[in-house]
Design an enzyme around this catalytic site. Structure first.
Site, PDB file in Angstrom:
ATOM      1  N   TYR A 167      -8.645   4.754 -15.532  1.00  0.00           N
ATOM      2  CA  TYR A 167      -8.497   4.588 -14.080  1.00  0.00           C
ATOM      3  C   TYR A 167      -9.801   4.054 -13.467  1.00  0.00           C
ATOM      4  CZ  TYR A 167      -7.141   5.832  -9.273  1.00  0.00           C
ATOM      5  OH  TYR A 167      -6.827   5.804  -7.941  1.00  0.00           O
TER       6      TYR A 167
ATOM      7  N   ALA B  22     -12.189   2.378 -14.925  1.00  0.00           N
ATOM      8  CA  ALA B  22     -12.407   0.986 -15.357  1.00  0.00           C
ATOM      9  C   ALA B  22     -11.505   0.049 -14.566  1.00  0.00           C
ATOM     10  CB  ALA B  22     -12.144   0.856 -16.851  1.00  0.00           C
TER      11      ALA B  22
HETATM   12  P1  NAD Z   1       1.751   7.183  -5.200  1.00  0.00           P
HETATM   13  O1  NAD Z   1       1.984   7.504  -6.619  1.00  0.00           O
HETATM   14  O2  NAD Z   1       2.197   8.139  -4.140  1.00  0.00           O
HETATM   15  O3  NAD Z   1       2.372   5.741  -4.850  1.00  0.00           O
HETATM   16  C1  NAD Z   1       2.207   4.644  -5.701  1.00  0.00           C
HETATM   17  C2  NAD Z   1       3.346   3.671  -5.478  1.00  0.00           C
HETATM   18  O4  NAD Z   1       3.168   2.570  -6.396  1.00  0.00           O
HETATM   19  C3  NAD Z   1       4.715   4.292  -5.799  1.00  0.00           C
HETATM   20  O5  NAD Z   1       5.639   3.962  -4.787  1.00  0.00           O
HETATM   21  C4  NAD Z   1       5.084   3.669  -7.134  1.00  0.00           C
HETATM   22  O6  NAD Z   1       6.484   3.535  -7.350  1.00  0.00           O
HETATM   23  C5  NAD Z   1       4.397   2.308  -7.033  1.00  0.00           C
HETATM   24  N1  NAD Z   1       4.180   1.719  -8.363  1.00  0.00           N
HETATM   25  C6  NAD Z   1       3.705   2.340  -9.471  1.00  0.00           C
HETATM   26  N2  NAD Z   1       3.699   1.494 -10.509  1.00  0.00           N
HETATM   27  C7  NAD Z   1       4.180   0.309 -10.056  1.00  0.00           C
HETATM   28  C8  NAD Z   1       4.423  -0.944 -10.672  1.00  0.00           C
HETATM   29  N3  NAD Z   1       4.176  -1.151 -11.964  1.00  0.00           N
HETATM   30  N4  NAD Z   1       4.916  -1.957  -9.911  1.00  0.00           N
HETATM   31  C9  NAD Z   1       5.203  -1.746  -8.595  1.00  0.00           C
HETATM   32  N5  NAD Z   1       4.977  -0.580  -7.961  1.00  0.00           N
HETATM   33  C10 NAD Z   1       4.479   0.441  -8.696  1.00  0.00           C
HETATM   34  O7  NAD Z   1       0.177   6.910  -5.102  1.00  0.00           O
HETATM   35  P2  NAD Z   1      -0.821   6.814  -3.855  1.00  0.00           P
HETATM   36  O8  NAD Z   1      -1.676   8.013  -3.887  1.00  0.00           O
HETATM   37  O9  NAD Z   1      -0.114   6.427  -2.621  1.00  0.00           O
HETATM   38  O10 NAD Z   1      -1.738   5.595  -4.370  1.00  0.00           O
HETATM   39  C11 NAD Z   1      -1.680   4.293  -3.850  1.00  0.00           C
HETATM   40  C12 NAD Z   1      -2.943   3.553  -4.290  1.00  0.00           C
HETATM   41  O11 NAD Z   1      -4.087   4.237  -3.794  1.00  0.00           O
HETATM   42  C13 NAD Z   1      -3.118   3.466  -5.803  1.00  0.00           C
HETATM   43  O12 NAD Z   1      -3.667   2.201  -6.145  1.00  0.00           O
HETATM   44  C14 NAD Z   1      -4.117   4.549  -6.090  1.00  0.00           C
HETATM   45  O13 NAD Z   1      -4.849   4.310  -7.265  1.00  0.00           O
HETATM   46  C15 NAD Z   1      -4.994   4.466  -4.855  1.00  0.00           C
HETATM   47  N6  NAD Z   1      -5.765   5.687  -4.600  1.00  0.00           N
HETATM   48  C16 NAD Z   1      -5.155   6.872  -4.364  1.00  0.00           C
HETATM   49  C17 NAD Z   1      -5.944   7.995  -4.128  1.00  0.00           C
HETATM   50  C18 NAD Z   1      -5.347   9.346  -3.853  1.00  0.00           C
HETATM   51  O14 NAD Z   1      -6.102  10.318  -3.792  1.00  0.00           O
HETATM   52  N7  NAD Z   1      -4.053   9.475  -3.661  1.00  0.00           N
HETATM   53  C19 NAD Z   1      -7.332   7.885  -4.138  1.00  0.00           C
HETATM   54  C20 NAD Z   1      -7.909   6.659  -4.390  1.00  0.00           C
HETATM   55  C21 NAD Z   1      -7.123   5.560  -4.612  1.00  0.00           C
END
Ligand code: NAD
Length: 247
Positions: free
Chosen positions: A155, A157
């Protein structure tokens, strides 16, 4: 107030969590939304929220890590919406485990979705951004891409890769009126962090000066700013939204 009237925003991973909050926030500022998620039905709730705000919404099912699916989706979006003004590369996953236990499949899955997916969507939309001589690209990275984390080599990376990609795209496309920035969220209350145990949560809270986990809306506010006219002179930057955890 930001005004995104009549702009079209494509948001990946728009079905829930941060992606849904960003889609709603941009729609609240006047943008119409092309929502992309792994399956088209995952976008239903987000599209309802966007329409309730009086904006248009289109739903697409695509795996962001598959070039053919991404190209086909971008073609459909451009046919349906006419143009795209804002691209938010938000889709992402985690597959956490210690390095010694991390399988090649765990590595490949996270790098393919988080990093390659961001590359594929950015590449697929660049031609139309260049033609328009405008475009806003917003990549959702993570503080983990800045500081690393035990158990998250894949993650970290992928998100460090997203930051490098962001800066390179920013340099490459600046002369065409296109900006590219990243947001590095800290710990945000979504299904991604719902799996954390109470002890981990308490330890995390102790490291966050503002004393709480972030909300998807906190991240969406930063995305709205980067999409707005107010951010016209900002490119190649990483905006950390983490309650002061990393400074
Ligand atoms: P989440 O799991 O609630 O939502 C992620 C969404 O991406 C889901 O709707 C899922 O179906 C979709 N998805 C997953 N794989 C996919 C694919 N191959 N093609 C198309 N869609 C796909 O996650 P979140 O917490 O809302 O995270 C959103 C972004 O924010 C991510 O990039 C995550 O790395 C980043 N992020 C989240 C946090 C956190 O604490 N939640 C912190 C830092 C960064």
């Amino acid at each position: 107030m930001s005004n995104l009237n009549n702009q079209i925003a494509l948001v990946t991973g728009a079905g829930r969590g941060i992606g849904q909050a960003i889609a709603s926030k941009l729609a609240g500022a006047g943008a119409d939304i092309a929502a992309v998620d792994l399956k088209v039905e995952f976008c239903a709730e987000t599209c309802e929220k966007v329409r309730a705000l009086g904006r248009r919404a289109w739903a697409y099912g695509a795996d962001v890590s598959k070039a053919a699916a991404v190209d086909e989706t971008v073609e459909k979006v451009l046919a349906d919406c006419g143009r795209v003004d804002i691209l938010v590369n938000n889709a992402g996953i985690t597959k956490d485990t210690l390095l010694m236990r991390m399988s090649e499949a765990d590595w490949d899955a996270v790098l393919s979705i988080n990093l390659k997916g961001t590359f594929l969507f950015t590449k697929a939309l660049t031609r139309s951004f260049v033609k328009q001589r405008s475009g806003r690209i917003i990549n959702i990275a993570s503080v983990i891409g800045l500081v690393g984390n035990a158990g998250q080599c894949n993650y970290a990376a992928s998100k460090a890769g997203v930051i490098g990609l962001t800066k390179s795209v920013a340099r490459e496309l600046a002369s065409r009126g296109i900006t590219c920035n990243a947001i590095a969220p800290g710990f945000i209350e979504t299904s991604m962090t719902a799996v954390l145990g109470d002890d981990v949560r308490q330890k995390l809270l102790a490291q966050i000066p503002l004393g709480r986990l972030g909300s998807p809306d906190d991240v969406a506010n930063a995305a709205l700013f980067l999409a707005s006219d107010q951010a016209a002179y900002i490119t190649g930057q990483v905006l950390t939204v983490d309650g002061g955890m990393v400074m």
